[in-house]
Write an enzyme that holds these catalytic residues in place. Structure first.
Site, PDB file in Angstrom:
ATOM      1  N   ASP A  67       0.865  -1.188   0.000  1.00 35.14           N
ATOM      2  CA  ASP A  67       0.000   0.000   0.000  1.00 35.14           C
ATOM      3  C   ASP A  67       0.899   1.235   0.000  1.00 35.14           C
ATOM      4  O   ASP A  67       1.895   1.283   0.730  1.00 35.14           O
ATOM      5  CB  ASP A  67      -0.901  -0.009   1.241  1.00 35.14           C
ATOM      6  CG  ASP A  67      -2.085   0.937   1.086  1.00 35.14           C
ATOM      7  OD1 ASP A  67      -3.231   0.441   1.072  1.00 35.14           O
ATOM      8  OD2 ASP A  67      -1.871   2.167   0.968  1.00 35.14           O
ATOM      9  N   THR A 156     -13.877  -3.007  -7.124  1.00 37.42           N
ATOM     10  CA  THR A 156     -15.129  -2.923  -7.889  1.00 37.42           C
ATOM     11  C   THR A 156     -14.954  -1.930  -9.029  1.00 37.42           C
ATOM     12  O   THR A 156     -14.689  -0.749  -8.787  1.00 37.42           O
ATOM     13  CB  THR A 156     -16.278  -2.487  -6.951  1.00 37.42           C
ATOM     14  OG1 THR A 156     -16.354  -3.435  -5.891  1.00 37.42           O
ATOM     15  CG2 THR A 156     -17.600  -2.432  -7.690  1.00 37.42           C
ATOM     16  N   ARG A 189     -19.008  -8.506   3.277  1.00 34.50           N
ATOM     17  CA  ARG A 189     -19.677  -7.423   4.006  1.00 34.50           C
ATOM     18  C   ARG A 189     -18.741  -6.951   5.101  1.00 34.50           C
ATOM     19  O   ARG A 189     -18.162  -7.788   5.813  1.00 34.50           O
ATOM     20  CB  ARG A 189     -20.966  -7.920   4.661  1.00 34.50           C
ATOM     21  CG  ARG A 189     -22.063  -8.263   3.693  1.00 34.50           C
ATOM     22  CD  ARG A 189     -23.093  -9.127   4.357  1.00 34.50           C
ATOM     23  NE  ARG A 189     -22.500 -10.367   4.838  1.00 34.50           N
ATOM     24  CZ  ARG A 189     -23.133 -11.271   5.576  1.00 34.50           C
ATOM     25  NH1 ARG A 189     -24.373 -11.083   5.934  1.00 34.50           N
ATOM     26  NH2 ARG A 189     -22.531 -12.382   5.970  1.00 34.50           N
ATOM     27  N   GLN A 288     -34.936  -4.698   6.048  1.00 33.84           N
ATOM     28  CA  GLN A 288     -35.080  -3.967   7.307  1.00 33.84           C
ATOM     29  C   GLN A 288     -35.134  -2.472   6.995  1.00 33.84           C
ATOM     30  O   GLN A 288     -34.156  -1.883   6.515  1.00 33.84           O
ATOM     31  CB  GLN A 288     -33.912  -4.283   8.231  1.00 33.84           C
ATOM     32  CG  GLN A 288     -34.188  -3.786   9.637  1.00 33.84           C
ATOM     33  CD  GLN A 288     -33.127  -4.245  10.622  1.00 33.84           C
ATOM     34  OE1 GLN A 288     -32.332  -5.118  10.339  1.00 33.84           O
ATOM     35  NE2 GLN A 288     -33.129  -3.631  11.793  1.00 33.84           N
ATOM     36  N   ALA A 289     -36.315  -1.893   7.268  1.00 36.06           N
ATOM     37  CA  ALA A 289     -36.485  -0.455   6.991  1.00 36.06           C
ATOM     38  C   ALA A 289     -35.638   0.348   7.976  1.00 36.06           C
ATOM     39  O   ALA A 289     -35.378  -0.087   9.098  1.00 36.06           O
ATOM     40  CB  ALA A 289     -37.950  -0.085   7.120  1.00 36.06           C
ATOM     41  N   CYS A 297     -19.666   1.230  -0.408  1.00 34.86           N
ATOM     42  CA  CYS A 297     -19.984   0.466  -1.635  1.00 34.86           C
ATOM     43  C   CYS A 297     -21.298   0.869  -2.284  1.00 34.86           C
ATOM     44  O   CYS A 297     -21.304   1.348  -3.415  1.00 34.86           O
ATOM     45  CB  CYS A 297     -20.000  -1.022  -1.302  1.00 34.86           C
ATOM     46  SG  CYS A 297     -18.504  -1.557  -0.492  1.00 34.86           S
TER      47      CYS A 297
HETATM   48  C1  UGA Z   1     -22.069  -4.553   0.660  1.00 37.30           C
HETATM   49  C2  UGA Z   1     -22.565  -5.904   0.151  1.00 37.30           C
HETATM   50  O1  UGA Z   1     -23.512  -6.447   1.085  1.00 37.30           O
HETATM   51  C3  UGA Z   1     -21.390  -6.874  -0.021  1.00 37.30           C
HETATM   52  O2  UGA Z   1     -21.859  -8.098  -0.585  1.00 37.30           O
HETATM   53  C4  UGA Z   1     -20.346  -6.235  -0.966  1.00 37.30           C
HETATM   54  O3  UGA Z   1     -19.218  -7.067  -1.120  1.00 37.30           O
HETATM   55  C5  UGA Z   1     -19.898  -4.897  -0.389  1.00 37.30           C
HETATM   56  O4  UGA Z   1     -21.051  -4.042  -0.241  1.00 37.30           O
HETATM   57  C6  UGA Z   1     -18.914  -4.298  -1.368  1.00 37.30           C
HETATM   58  O5  UGA Z   1     -19.308  -3.974  -2.494  1.00 37.30           O
HETATM   59  O6  UGA Z   1     -17.717  -4.263  -1.055  1.00 37.30           O
HETATM   60  P1  UGA Z   1     -21.360  -3.566   3.040  1.00 37.30           P
HETATM   61  O7  UGA Z   1     -21.229  -2.233   2.357  1.00 37.30           O
HETATM   62  O8  UGA Z   1     -20.281  -4.019   3.958  1.00 37.30           O
HETATM   63  O9  UGA Z   1     -21.521  -4.746   1.950  1.00 37.30           O
HETATM   64  O10 UGA Z   1     -22.699  -3.483   3.895  1.00 37.30           O
HETATM   65  P2  UGA Z   1     -24.153  -4.150   3.894  1.00 37.30           P
HETATM   66  O11 UGA Z   1     -24.252  -5.132   4.981  1.00 37.30           O
HETATM   67  O12 UGA Z   1     -24.545  -4.596   2.558  1.00 37.30           O
HETATM   68  O13 UGA Z   1     -25.037  -2.874   4.310  1.00 37.30           O
HETATM   69  C7  UGA Z   1     -25.071  -1.704   3.476  1.00 37.30           C
HETATM   70  C8  UGA Z   1     -26.016  -0.679   4.045  1.00 37.30           C
HETATM   71  O14 UGA Z   1     -27.370  -1.098   3.946  1.00 37.30           O
HETATM   72  C9  UGA Z   1     -25.787  -0.366   5.522  1.00 37.30           C
HETATM   73  O15 UGA Z   1     -25.875   1.030   5.720  1.00 37.30           O
HETATM   74  C10 UGA Z   1     -26.929  -1.083   6.234  1.00 37.30           C
HETATM   75  O16 UGA Z   1     -27.287  -0.495   7.450  1.00 37.30           O
HETATM   76  C11 UGA Z   1     -28.040  -0.936   5.195  1.00 37.30           C
HETATM   77  N1  UGA Z   1     -29.104  -1.980   5.300  1.00 37.30           N
HETATM   78  C12 UGA Z   1     -28.796  -3.278   5.109  1.00 37.30           C
HETATM   79  C13 UGA Z   1     -30.414  -1.590   5.563  1.00 37.30           C
HETATM   80  O17 UGA Z   1     -30.723  -0.396   5.724  1.00 37.30           O
HETATM   81  N2  UGA Z   1     -31.392  -2.561   5.637  1.00 37.30           N
HETATM   82  C14 UGA Z   1     -31.106  -3.868   5.456  1.00 37.30           C
HETATM   83  O18 UGA Z   1     -32.058  -4.691   5.518  1.00 37.30           O
HETATM   84  C15 UGA Z   1     -29.782  -4.241   5.192  1.00 37.30           C
END
Ligand code: UGA
Length: 466
Positions: A67, A156, A189, A288-289, A297
């Site tokens: 890095d 990505t 995630r 989940q609202a 991402c």
């Molecule tokens: C997301 C994807 O889930 C991964 O598969 C992917 O590899 C990653 O982006 C990436 O492109 O690197 P991540 O950003 O770590 O992962 O987080 P998530 O768990 O997907 O949550 C994203 C957002 O959605 C968070 O702010 C979370 O609070 C929100 N969320 C998630 C909701 O508001 N409701 C839900 O039901 C689920």
């Protein structure tokens, strides 16, 4: 102990297969037929790069993580992990002998047979992807490739980028017989990245049409992870990544829009999500609202895919709508807070949660942080708390970050749950009531047990919960 293989110590039998036992960097390894220790350069020590490096070291490879951020590399070499990701520190410590951290590829690239690109791909102002870091990796590699390398992109990137990387390397004089380019997007995630990599639901591999050998290189690298492979073109793999994130973001904006309608009809959106989720064609996840999606991402990738579509004169109607819902979600809850609490400027609000989601200290595009910023404009006092994340903005006199939940909620008129950390779900609501001045609990992640909160004489408000 040197870092070469010190001959075969013996033979063991795994699944009826004779496997040589070897001693490598003081570790005794057995190598199933066809499996060898690989020398891998991972470029980029962010969430994806560090997780990838640690997991590949655990799988038995020798990994050099590069890095350009000098401070980050110094930290890693001093045993400090620059990000909070559950299990990452332990895995890096466990494999410290098989991991090196450096600022430059020099000295590492020669020995590597695989190079994995994990650098950031930020956005330009219009939402399209800025490939400046990928570009500088191409420059670094092109002047140093002197033996065959499989170059794998995990960053990505929009469709067409890996084709472009291949062409760029050729243009810069790297002979075609010395490299190939593979797209291998990640689906990790934050907060469960290590688990997600070891238990991947799929490994997506994009190959050039005439590439005969990269698939077996990747399979060898991941041997130890049992997942189905999806093998497609370079563009195909890039599209799978974007479409996955876009679909997940769509589910979130969909349920947030349904929550708005539920609210008007005094319906609990959690019941609706349960009903929807039991249909196997829909599934229960990402329904989940709440305050909307954030992180490094989804916001960036949805914008990038939108721009990619527009560049081909395709109107991305759904992608636009998904962002419109997400961008307006916070305003709705600030308006609701104003309606619930009179005289907002003279109130004290405890905001629990700063990170964009639980189990991370990441605040990039965090809805919680944006909520704090926008709410602070009203002039009210905000006591924010998060188990791991720090507020970026230290310049607002009415926003104070507290070090414990109890300090944050002391004398608060309202407790606002902005991130669904387990710690907040486990709060003792009788104690909370004693500490607060007011009685309003605003659950902006629909993560609390409403009855438990109300039983303690508190007033519960959720998202689309009637
Ligand atoms: C997301 C994807 O889930 C991964 O598969 C992917 O590899 C990653 O982006 C990436 O492109 O690197 P991540 O950003 O770590 O992962 O987080 P998530 O768990 O997907 O949550 C994203 C957002 O959605 C968070 O702010 C979370 O609070 C929100 N969320 C998630 C909701 O508001 N409701 C839900 O039901 C689920």
């Amino acid at each position: 102990m040197g870092d070469s293989i010190h001959g075969v110590l013996g033979i063991c039998h795994v699944a009826n297969q004779a496997c040589p036992l070897i001693c490598y960097k003081s570790r005794i390894l057995f190598l199933p037929k066809g499996v060898s220790v690989m020398n891998i350069c991972v470029i980029g020590a962010g969430y994806v790069g560090l997780t990838t490096a640690a997991v590949l070291a655990e799988l038995g490879h020798e990994v050099n993580c590069i890095d350009q951020d000098k401070h980050k590399i110094e930290m890693l070499n001093n045993g400090e992990i620059p990000i909070y990701e559950p299990g990452l520190k332990e895995l890096i410590y466990k494999n410290y002998n098989y991991l090196t951290f450096a600022e430059s590829l020099d000295g590492y690239i020669k020995r590597a047979s695989v190079v994995i690109i994990c650098v950031g791909t930020p956005s330009w102002e219009d939402g399209s992807t800025n490939l400046c870091y990928i570009n500088s990796v191409i420059d670094d590699l092109s002047s140093r490739i002197n033996s065959y390398k499989t170059i794998i992109t995990k960053s990505t990137v929009p469709p067409g980028t890996n084709e472009w990387i291949y062409t760029k390397l050729l243009e810069k004089g790297v002979p075609p017989q010395l490299f190939n380019v593979v797209s291998n997007p990640e689906f990790l995630r934050e907060g469960s990245a290590i688990h997600d990599m070891f238990h991947a639901d799929k490994i997506v591999i994009g190959l050039r049409p005439d590439d005969q050998q990269s698939l077996s290189v990747v399979q060898e690298m991941y041997s130890g992870i049992s997942s189905p492979y999806i093998v497609t073109s370079l563009n195909g793999a890039e599209m799978i990544k974007y479409a996955s994130n876009a679909f997940l973001a769509t589910k979130i904006s969909f349920i947030n829009e349904i929550a708005r309608i539920c609210e008007a009809f005094h319906v609990d959106v959690s019941d609706v999500a349960k009903g929807l989720g039991l249909d196997p064609r829909i599934g229960p996840q990402f329904l989940q609202a709440g305050l909307g999606y954030g992180g490094s991402c989804f916001p960036k990738d949805i914008k990038s895919l939108e721009q990619t579509a527009l560049s081909k004169n395709i109107q991305p109607h759904i992608l636009r709508a998904v962002q419109t819902v997400n961008d307006t979600q916070i305003d709705i809850y600030i308006r609701k807070l104003r309606l619930t609490l009179d005289d907002l400027p003279n109130r004290k609000i405890a905001v629990l949660g700063i990170a964009f989601k639980p189990n991370t200290d990441d605040t990039r595009y965090s809805p919680a942080e944006r909520f704090i910023r926008e709410l602070s404009e009203s002039g009210c006092i905000i006591h924010a708390y998060d188990p791991k994340a720090k507020l970026d903005d230290h310049h607002r006199p009415n926003v104070i970050q507290k070090t414990t939940v109890n300090e944050a909620i002391h004398e608060a008129d309202c407790v606002f749950i902005a991130t669904d950390w387990e710690e907040f779900k486990q709060l003792n609501w009788s104690e909370v009531k004693q500490l607060m001045k007011g009685t309003i609990i605003f659950d902006a992640r629909n993560c609390l047990n409403r009855e438990k909160v109300e039983q303690c004489g508190l007033h519960y408000i959720g998202v689309g919960r009637g």
